[in-house]
Design an enzyme around this catalytic site. Sequence first.
Site, PDB file in Angstrom:
ATOM      1  N   VAL A  52      -3.684  40.983 -20.362  1.00  0.00           N
ATOM      2  CA  VAL A  52      -2.754  40.135 -21.102  1.00  0.00           C
ATOM      3  C   VAL A  52      -2.274  38.918 -20.304  1.00  0.00           C
ATOM      4  O   VAL A  52      -1.668  38.004 -20.873  1.00  0.00           O
ATOM      5  CB  VAL A  52      -1.545  40.980 -21.564  1.00  0.00           C
ATOM      6  CG1 VAL A  52      -0.585  41.255 -20.410  1.00  0.00           C
ATOM      7  CG2 VAL A  52      -0.831  40.332 -22.742  1.00  0.00           C
ATOM      8  N   TYR A  53      -2.560  38.862 -19.010  1.00  0.00           N
ATOM      9  CA  TYR A  53      -2.149  37.699 -18.198  1.00  0.00           C
ATOM     10  C   TYR A  53      -3.087  36.540 -18.474  1.00  0.00           C
ATOM     11  O   TYR A  53      -4.281  36.651 -18.225  1.00  0.00           O
ATOM     12  CB  TYR A  53      -2.197  38.016 -16.702  1.00  0.00           C
ATOM     13  CG  TYR A  53      -1.304  39.128 -16.225  1.00  0.00           C
ATOM     14  CD1 TYR A  53      -0.239  39.609 -16.981  1.00  0.00           C
ATOM     15  CD2 TYR A  53      -1.539  39.749 -14.995  1.00  0.00           C
ATOM     16  CE1 TYR A  53       0.561  40.642 -16.526  1.00  0.00           C
ATOM     17  CE2 TYR A  53      -0.730  40.777 -14.536  1.00  0.00           C
ATOM     18  CZ  TYR A  53       0.321  41.220 -15.303  1.00  0.00           C
ATOM     19  OH  TYR A  53       1.111  42.245 -14.847  1.00  0.00           O
ATOM     20  N   SER A  54      -2.677  35.381 -19.014  1.00  0.00           N
ATOM     21  CA  SER A  54      -1.296  35.016 -19.244  1.00  0.00           C
ATOM     22  C   SER A  54      -1.128  34.465 -20.664  1.00  0.00           C
ATOM     23  O   SER A  54      -1.135  33.266 -20.895  1.00  0.00           O
ATOM     24  CB  SER A  54      -0.877  33.965 -18.211  1.00  0.00           C
ATOM     25  OG  SER A  54      -1.889  32.949 -18.123  1.00  0.00           O
TER      26      SER A  54
END
Length: 317
Positions: A52-54
């Site tokens: 999920v970054y970023s």
Amino acid sequence: MEKRRLGRSDLMVSPLCLGGNVFGWTADEATSFKVLDAYVDAGLNFIDTADVYSTWVPGHKGGESETIIGKWMKARGNRDKLVIATKVGSEMAPDRKGLAKSYIRSAVEASLQRLQTDHIDLYQSHRDDLETPQQETLGAYEELIRDGKVRAIGASNFTAARLKEALEISTELGLPRYESLQPKYNLHDRAEYEAELEPLCRQEEVGVIPYYGLASGFLTGKYRSEADFGKSVRGGRMAAYLDDRGRRILAALDSVAGRKGATPAQVALAWLMARPGLTAPIASATSVDQVRELVKATAVHLDAADIAELDKASAYS
């Protein structure tokens, strides 16, 4: 550099983990490469990221951090010397989230592709998924481990009750168990972890790799008055820390740092490394100088008096 066993797994990791949340965000690709080089050159091997970054950055879709780490590992040819941890479960899109078996199977392939590797050393459930039976999630991980795509699994942001339940299911059904927990924990934010998670993790030999080890930068000593809040994008969070207790903590950090010839940030990380049951705090850096300062924390050895002073200053009710 000293290595520590992560939980009951065969993963041996350095006592300080490099956080990858800044890669592709506040550190561009070239800077990220320099940060990663400096960290590894210091003899450390443990890097944490997430799919999920970023996503929070305008124009980003997630996977930016994994992509940079993958490019760096390919360029350096050092994959076999590293312990790479990533996560699954946080929302990438409305239809791409959670810990259902079908989603984990697709998400791991995407992470492997971005990381340009055939296996993930530590694959972590980023957030609990109350809608998916834990048996289903652990069964999905069992298949990934059997297929050689994952070596060990961990949990992040789980309550003690849910982690205990997962560990019991693993024992009862012979499924892989969470070998690590990634909670929010630092010298200021102590209560939630210490109340129930710490005794459980120590009893069950679950390795703890806390995030926010420097309390969003507060424990560096950079923010000592409201006038300092404008020093960075994280300054707006400092009002929650800069109260009487926060000032006592900073004073104790200054005191111990002065005796040790260290910085407050190094002492704050050393306090975490010295905590029984803690495997490796996670800290991120956006420059080579920051990496070098963080790495020096591994050489700061706190004695009983130092720890007692820090414990007393950060005591909570």
